[in-house]
Design a protein around this motif. Structure first.
Motif, mmCIF file in Angstrom:
data_model
loop_
_atom_site.group_PDB
_atom_site.id
_atom_site.type_symbol
_atom_site.label_atom_id
_atom_site.label_comp_id
_atom_site.label_asym_id
_atom_site.label_seq_id
_atom_site.Cartn_x
_atom_site.Cartn_y
_atom_site.Cartn_z
ATOM 1 N N ALA A 37 0.330 -0.846 -0.174
ATOM 2 C CA ALA A 37 -0.087 0.069 0.023
ATOM 3 C C ALA A 37 0.774 0.998 0.135
ATOM 4 C CB ALA A 37 -1.300 -0.253 0.768
ATOM 5 N N ALA A 38 1.674 1.156 0.941
ATOM 6 C CA ALA A 38 3.198 2.863 0.585
ATOM 7 C C ALA A 38 3.307 2.558 -0.480
ATOM 8 C CB ALA A 38 3.953 2.513 1.950
ATOM 9 N N ILE A 39 3.457 1.011 -0.892
ATOM 10 C CA ILE A 39 4.487 1.864 -2.938
ATOM 11 C C ILE A 39 3.569 2.525 -3.485
ATOM 12 C CG2 ILE A 39 5.751 0.331 -4.442
ATOM 13 C CD1 ILE A 39 7.031 -0.823 -1.565
ATOM 14 N N SER A 40 2.582 1.054 -3.309
ATOM 15 C CA SER A 40 1.382 2.004 -4.210
ATOM 16 C C SER A 40 0.920 3.721 -4.200
ATOM 17 C CB SER A 40 0.093 1.327 -4.207
ATOM 18 O OG SER A 40 0.672 0.000 -4.567
ATOM 19 N N THR A 41 0.808 4.123 -3.257
ATOM 20 C CA THR A 41 0.467 5.861 -2.280
ATOM 21 C C THR A 41 1.738 6.699 -3.067
ATOM 22 O OG1 THR A 41 -0.783 4.745 -1.141
ATOM 23 C CG2 THR A 41 -0.164 6.520 -0.844
ATOM 24 N N TRP A 42 2.536 5.698 -2.741
ATOM 25 C CA TRP A 42 4.415 6.919 -3.293
ATOM 26 C C TRP A 42 3.462 6.850 -4.955
ATOM 27 C CZ3 TRP A 42 8.277 4.295 -5.924
ATOM 28 C CH2 TRP A 42 8.744 5.458 -6.296
ATOM 29 N N ARG A 43 3.383 5.959 -5.708
ATOM 30 C CA ARG A 43 3.667 6.392 -6.987
ATOM 31 C C ARG A 43 2.555 6.732 -7.977
ATOM 32 N NH1 ARG A 43 5.601 0.931 -10.211
ATOM 33 N NH2 ARG A 43 5.458 2.358 -12.156
ATOM 34 N N VAL A 44 1.115 7.020 -6.817
ATOM 35 C CA VAL A 44 0.471 7.202 -6.673
ATOM 36 C C VAL A 44 0.264 9.383 -7.080
ATOM 37 C CG1 VAL A 44 -2.563 7.485 -6.991
ATOM 38 C CG2 VAL A 44 -1.562 5.467 -7.523
ATOM 39 N N ALA A 45 1.041 8.840 -5.216
ATOM 40 C CA ALA A 45 0.600 10.132 -5.361
ATOM 41 C C ALA A 45 2.437 11.368 -6.422
ATOM 42 C CB ALA A 45 1.450 10.752 -4.055
ATOM 43 N N LYS A 46 3.495 10.460 -6.542
ATOM 44 C CA LYS A 46 4.449 11.226 -6.987
ATOM 45 C C LYS A 46 3.613 11.853 -8.807
ATOM 46 C CE LYS A 46 9.021 10.972 -8.986
ATOM 47 N NZ LYS A 46 10.043 9.526 -8.905
ATOM 48 N N SER A 47 2.746 10.752 -8.891
ATOM 49 C CA SER A 47 2.399 10.748 -10.090
ATOM 50 C C SER A 47 1.058 11.768 -10.307
ATOM 51 C CB SER A 47 1.412 9.607 -11.183
ATOM 52 O OG SER A 47 0.156 9.531 -10.600
ATOM 53 N N LYS A 48 0.120 12.416 -8.924
ATOM 54 C CA LYS A 48 -0.256 13.638 -9.429
ATOM 55 C C LYS A 48 0.121 14.842 -9.135
ATOM 56 C CE LYS A 48 -4.471 10.885 -9.343
ATOM 57 N NZ LYS A 48 -6.539 10.970 -9.481
ATOM 58 N N GLY A 49 1.482 15.050 -8.848
ATOM 59 C CA GLY A 49 2.173 16.050 -7.951
ATOM 60 C C GLY A 49 1.521 16.458 -6.444
ATOM 61 N N ARG A 50 1.265 15.496 -5.846
ATOM 62 C CA ARG A 50 0.982 15.532 -4.267
ATOM 63 C C ARG A 50 2.090 15.243 -3.455
ATOM 64 N NH1 ARG A 50 -4.053 17.177 -3.647
ATOM 65 N NH2 ARG A 50 -5.071 16.731 -5.569
ATOM 66 N N SER A 51 2.375 15.761 -2.469
ATOM 67 C CA SER A 51 3.108 15.004 -1.466
ATOM 68 C C SER A 51 3.638 14.054 -0.962
ATOM 69 C CB SER A 51 3.069 16.365 -0.074
ATOM 70 O OG SER A 51 3.608 16.086 0.790
ATOM 71 N N VAL A 52 4.433 13.597 -1.601
ATOM 72 C CA VAL A 52 4.846 11.427 -1.368
ATOM 73 C C VAL A 52 5.058 11.965 -0.024
ATOM 74 C CG1 VAL A 52 6.958 9.865 -1.983
ATOM 75 C CG2 VAL A 52 5.520 11.623 -3.880
ATOM 76 N N PHE A 53 6.161 12.317 0.585
ATOM 77 C CA PHE A 53 5.664 12.404 2.142
ATOM 78 C C PHE A 53 5.065 12.032 3.433
ATOM 79 C CE2 PHE A 53 6.880 13.636 6.613
ATOM 80 C CZ PHE A 53 7.457 12.401 7.204
ATOM 81 N N CYS A 54 4.073 13.337 2.723
ATOM 82 C CA CYS A 54 2.426 12.836 3.830
ATOM 83 C C CYS A 54 1.838 11.448 3.300
ATOM 84 C CB CYS A 54 1.760 14.521 3.443
ATOM 85 S SG CYS A 54 2.378 15.749 4.667
ATOM 86 N N TRP A 55 1.340 11.480 2.628
ATOM 87 C CA TRP A 55 0.738 10.565 1.519
ATOM 88 C C TRP A 55 1.206 8.815 2.241
ATOM 89 C CZ3 TRP A 55 -4.222 11.171 0.331
ATOM 90 C CH2 TRP A 55 -4.659 12.366 0.243
ATOM 91 N N VAL A 56 2.443 8.214 1.486
ATOM 92 C CA VAL A 56 3.164 8.074 2.293
ATOM 93 C C VAL A 56 3.256 7.357 3.923
ATOM 94 C CG1 VAL A 56 4.941 6.434 2.511
ATOM 95 C CG2 VAL A 56 5.194 7.292 0.467
ATOM 96 N N THR A 57 3.085 8.592 4.744
ATOM 97 C CA THR A 57 2.845 8.610 5.939
ATOM 98 C C THR A 57 2.012 7.982 6.952
ATOM 99 O OG1 THR A 57 4.723 10.110 6.064
ATOM 100 C CG2 THR A 57 3.797 9.731 8.081
ATOM 101 N N LEU A 58 0.858 8.374 5.707
ATOM 102 C CA LEU A 58 -0.723 8.236 6.091
ATOM 103 C C LEU A 58 -1.262 6.351 5.698
ATOM 104 C CD1 LEU A 58 -2.638 11.241 4.930
ATOM 105 C CD2 LEU A 58 -2.825 10.653 7.401
ATOM 106 N N ALA A 59 -0.194 6.405 4.419
ATOM 107 C CA ALA A 59 -0.242 5.118 4.268
ATOM 108 C C ALA A 59 0.325 3.994 5.246
ATOM 109 C CB ALA A 59 0.068 4.778 3.038
ATOM 110 N N LEU A 60 1.167 4.129 6.171
ATOM 111 C CA LEU A 60 1.979 3.701 6.450
ATOM 112 C C LEU A 60 1.067 2.703 7.734
ATOM 113 C CD1 LEU A 60 6.103 4.881 6.545
ATOM 114 C CD2 LEU A 60 5.050 2.157 5.484
ATOM 115 N N MET A 61 0.496 4.067 8.199
ATOM 116 C CA MET A 61 -0.587 3.911 9.723
ATOM 117 C C MET A 61 -1.425 4.126 9.064
ATOM 118 S SD MET A 61 -0.102 8.012 11.297
ATOM 119 C CE MET A 61 0.425 9.091 10.355
ATOM 120 N N MET A 62 -2.306 3.687 8.140
ATOM 121 C CA MET A 62 -3.504 3.158 7.491
ATOM 122 C C MET A 62 -3.753 2.790 6.254
ATOM 123 S SD MET A 62 -6.064 6.339 8.104
ATOM 124 C CE MET A 62 -5.315 8.109 8.209
ATOM 125 N N PRO A 63 -3.303 1.639 5.962
ATOM 126 C CA PRO A 63 -3.186 1.267 4.604
ATOM 127 C C PRO A 63 -3.636 0.913 3.718
ATOM 128 C CG PRO A 63 -2.987 -0.443 6.374
ATOM 129 C CD PRO A 63 -3.067 0.593 6.909
#
Length: 93
Positions: A37-63
């Protein structure tokens, strides 16, 4: 999954053997789910120009929730169209 000596010590401490095997398998599955989930969130957030750090941190807390949210949000990257380039300029010297 665990070594025999480790299982023997845990059984001696009062844990059930069936509980240990089920817990170990469940933990491995949960860690794999979080990593995927974290790797998938990282790829989607990066492709949409979103903050990768924030989204991956959230994905690590609630997948799975951040993955769905970032996937549904619109992209922040905008493509600016450039004016057509002229082959030759019409300036006189």
């Amino acid at each position: 999954m665990l070594e025999h000596s480790t299982v023997a010590h845990l059984i001696q401490a009062g844990f059930l053997a069936s509980f240990l095997d089920g817990t170990t398998s469940g933990l491995i599955f949960f860690v794999a789910l979080i990593a995927t989930a974290a790797i998938s969130t990282w790829r989607v957030a990066k492709s949409k120009g979103r903050s990768v750090f924030c989204w991956v941190t959230l994905a690590l807390m609630m997948p799975l929730i951040p993955l769905v949210l970032v996937w549904l949000l619109p992209s922040l990257t905008t493509y600016v169209s450039r004016p057509p380039q002229r082959r030759y300029e019409n300036r006189q010297i």
